[in-house]
Design an enzyme around this catalytic site. Sequence first.
Site, PDB file in Angstrom:
ATOM      1  N   ASP A 144      48.217  33.985  42.209  1.00 20.02           N
ATOM      2  CA  ASP A 144      48.276  34.316  40.748  1.00 20.02           C
ATOM      3  C   ASP A 144      47.729  35.630  40.375  1.00 20.02           C
ATOM      4  O   ASP A 144      46.381  35.832  40.731  1.00 20.02           O
ATOM      5  CB  ASP A 144      47.689  33.063  39.756  1.00 20.02           C
ATOM      6  N   ASP A 169      52.534  39.994  36.270  1.00 25.20           N
ATOM      7  CA  ASP A 169      51.801  38.648  36.412  1.00 25.20           C
ATOM      8  C   ASP A 169      52.584  37.589  37.236  1.00 25.20           C
ATOM      9  O   ASP A 169      53.537  37.117  37.001  1.00 25.20           O
ATOM     10  CB  ASP A 169      51.176  38.005  35.226  1.00 25.20           C
TER      11      ASP A 169
END
Length: 471
Positions: free
Chosen positions: A106, A256
């Site tokens: 992530d 992201d």
Amino acid sequence: MGALARALLLPLLAQWLLRAAPALATAPFTLPLRVASATSRGAVPTPGPGPPAEPRADGLALALEPAGGAANFLAMVDNLQGDSGRGYYLEMQIGTPPQKLQILVDTGSSNFAVAGAPHPYIDSYFDAERSSTYRPKGFDVTVKYTQGSWTGFVGEDVVTIPKGFNSSFLVNIATIFESENFFLPGIRWNGILGLAYATLAKVLGGIEPTLYKGDIWYTPIKEEWYYQIEILKLEIGGQSLNLDCREYNADKAIVDSGTTLLRLPQKVFDAVVEAVARTSLIPEFSEGFWTGSQLACWTNSETPWSYFPKISIYLRDENSSRSFRITILPQLYIQPMMGAGLNYECYRFGISPSTNALVIGATVMEGFYVVFDRAQKRVGFAASPCAEIAGAPVSEISGPFSTEDIASNCVPALPLNEPVLWIVSYTLMSVCGVILLVLITLLLLPVRCRHHPRDPEVVNDESSLVRHRWK
């Protein structure tokens, strides 16, 4: 693993920490981070004169090129699994003897944490009591995300990545014992590796030429917290939305890998939905499809992608007078959902509204080779040979374009950070409290005085009585 997932290897693993960076974090808790190689538990030489330093682990994130040899990025391709709906993850081994876990990668968060207790939605967890090398730190932390949160104990242990590295690492790790909306149905991972800016300081390895074609186009990183970039405009079917460019960056625009969809500020989302609906060849469409509450279904013999337009995002180039354009075809944002029916195929809208950011998530990233270049403070995009469906590309990249008709700065000023806001709030509350107390006193004392205006003694007694009541 699918071809699109392979294209995400270096984008997701390009940056792993070496030292702390003074930056804001996704969550309210982030430890300063240093990572020591676990291949030798003895002293580690320091550059220049001075005594040797002992290996230590001071953070929750993982990174560092192992001293034992270079990383094999193509081997890590085989280690990366998952899909855009449930996230991309890699295999790690934690503790002694090693316990195998699947860790979500992530770039939008900054902590390293794994499940430390059973949970209905995961099939395994890290049992710290079974590891002879685990050392507790003696405190726990709580981390909150835009969606979901967890609380975990902080400790340190040895971590090994079985493919791509020859060494192990001694790292700080949070073992999650309580969570809310963090582990979800259908996921195949049981931990998270945050690669956001608060814990990064080094580009690991470089670029793998076989995973992209053509040039890599770079856009500067505007703020070193998330991977925040500057978006100049959006086009639907070749037509600009004609919004103020600051709307695209309110209050930030980030890349992201931990976000599934393309998320847009509400005003931008509404404009995109209106433009897509107007440009598409479908006269009427359910409102629930755009909001994500309903699927749109077609027979198995038909695909809907020809009905929808391309979506283009313009990013500022490193040369600020120029821009470049990344374009996704409907195959990326009109997404098939598995198991919806036997005789028909159902799809969801891969774009959603956001209250606090424009987020370029997996919906867009799957179409490109993405480089998180922390060393030169930039994010790169290139065409990926993996981004194809039935042999046809599902994304495009082109440029340069002039920025003469666009503001020189489309990024709004950053709001006050949370600690400053709390200080201001408490100060205002204190001032209001003092003013209120003075007003109450002024209202009470004159009333008491009017009851006994003739006798100063009585006024004094009454004043004493009032003071006694206030104690």
